[in-house]
Design an enzyme around this catalytic site. Structure first.
Site, mmCIF file in Angstrom:
data_model
loop_
_atom_site.group_PDB
_atom_site.id
_atom_site.type_symbol
_atom_site.label_atom_id
_atom_site.label_comp_id
_atom_site.label_asym_id
_atom_site.label_seq_id
_atom_site.Cartn_x
_atom_site.Cartn_y
_atom_site.Cartn_z
ATOM 1 N N SER A 60 42.832 34.991 37.608
ATOM 2 C CA SER A 60 43.513 36.015 36.822
ATOM 3 C C SER A 60 44.468 36.864 37.650
ATOM 4 O O SER A 60 45.235 37.636 37.089
ATOM 5 C CB SER A 60 42.491 36.942 36.146
ATOM 6 O OG SER A 60 41.938 37.847 37.067
ATOM 7 N N LYS A 106 40.973 43.749 39.611
ATOM 8 C CA LYS A 106 42.076 43.943 38.674
ATOM 9 C C LYS A 106 42.940 45.128 39.116
ATOM 10 O O LYS A 106 42.511 45.988 39.886
ATOM 11 C CB LYS A 106 41.548 44.239 37.266
ATOM 12 C CG LYS A 106 40.796 43.091 36.606
ATOM 13 C CD LYS A 106 41.710 41.953 36.219
ATOM 14 C CE LYS A 106 40.950 40.861 35.497
ATOM 15 N NZ LYS A 106 40.014 40.152 36.376
#
Length: 203
Positions: free
Chosen positions: A123, A161
């Site tokens: 991701s 993230k």
């Protein structure tokens, strides 16, 4: 450990780790000189004192009584940082603690406490963070908007993230056009560190 060891000091430390059990008692400086093939006891004394200052070895009351390694659980390898398992670059997965250390160049870490996690998932590929990479994390519990963080979700699952913090929610942004951001109430997300370095093996 904050001390920087010379190559010679590292060689002596590695020798002690490998051969200490071969001595019938904690070795003295004279015994180490003979074992290492050194002629200068004074030079060895300085090298061993540096290892003592670094917290890697300790004298038995006095150096003349011998030296021993500090317990392994109380030390980190010179230049090493603790490897605390895996971090998801995708949906959150549990971070698993492992009793290992990873050698990290000084340029990839900061003066604050840091640790290493290995990335699983894709991701964050648009940030150049790939599956299998090691990321160096500066340990802290706050971050500026836009920083890449280790976020602990619901007290169990950790993910890597880019963070956006608003009064009513925390948004964890992936760096992959095929994935959508993760949004949580602020009390569900705990910052555990900020990305400061990255390492990759090409094999």
């Amino acid at each position: 450990m904050t001390a920087t060891l010379t190559r010679r000091q590292l060689e002596i430390y590695e020798y002690l780790k490998t051969h200490l059990d071969e001595f019938p008692h904690p070795p003295t400086l004279d015994e180490l000189c003979e074992a290492l093939g050194l002629s200068s006891r004074g030079s060895l004394h300085k090298q061993v004192q540096a290892l003592i200052d670094a917290g890697l070895v300790e004298p038995m009351n006095h150096l003349r009584r011998g030296i021993r390694l500090v317990a392994a659980e109380d030390t980190v390898e010179p230049g090493g940082l603790p490897l605390l398992g895996y971090i998801a670059a995708g949906r959150p997965i549990e971070a698993v603690t492992t009793p290992e250390t990873v050698q990290v160049p000084p340029a990839l870490r900061t003066a604050r406490d840091c640790y290493v996690l290995q990335v699983r998932g894709d991701s964050m590929v648009d940030e150049g963070i790939l599956d299998g990479d090691w990321v160096v994390i500066e340990q802290r519990d706050s971050a500026r908007d836009g920083e890449i963080v280790v976020a602990l979700v619901d007290g169990n699952d950790a993910t890597l993230k880019r963070i956006e913090q608003r009064p009513d929610k925390v948004i964890l942004h992936p760096a992959n056009a095929a994935m959508t951001p993760l949004t949580y109430p602020p009390d569900q997300v705990q910052i555990q560190g900020v990305l400061v370095g990255q390492m990759r093996r090409y094999q």
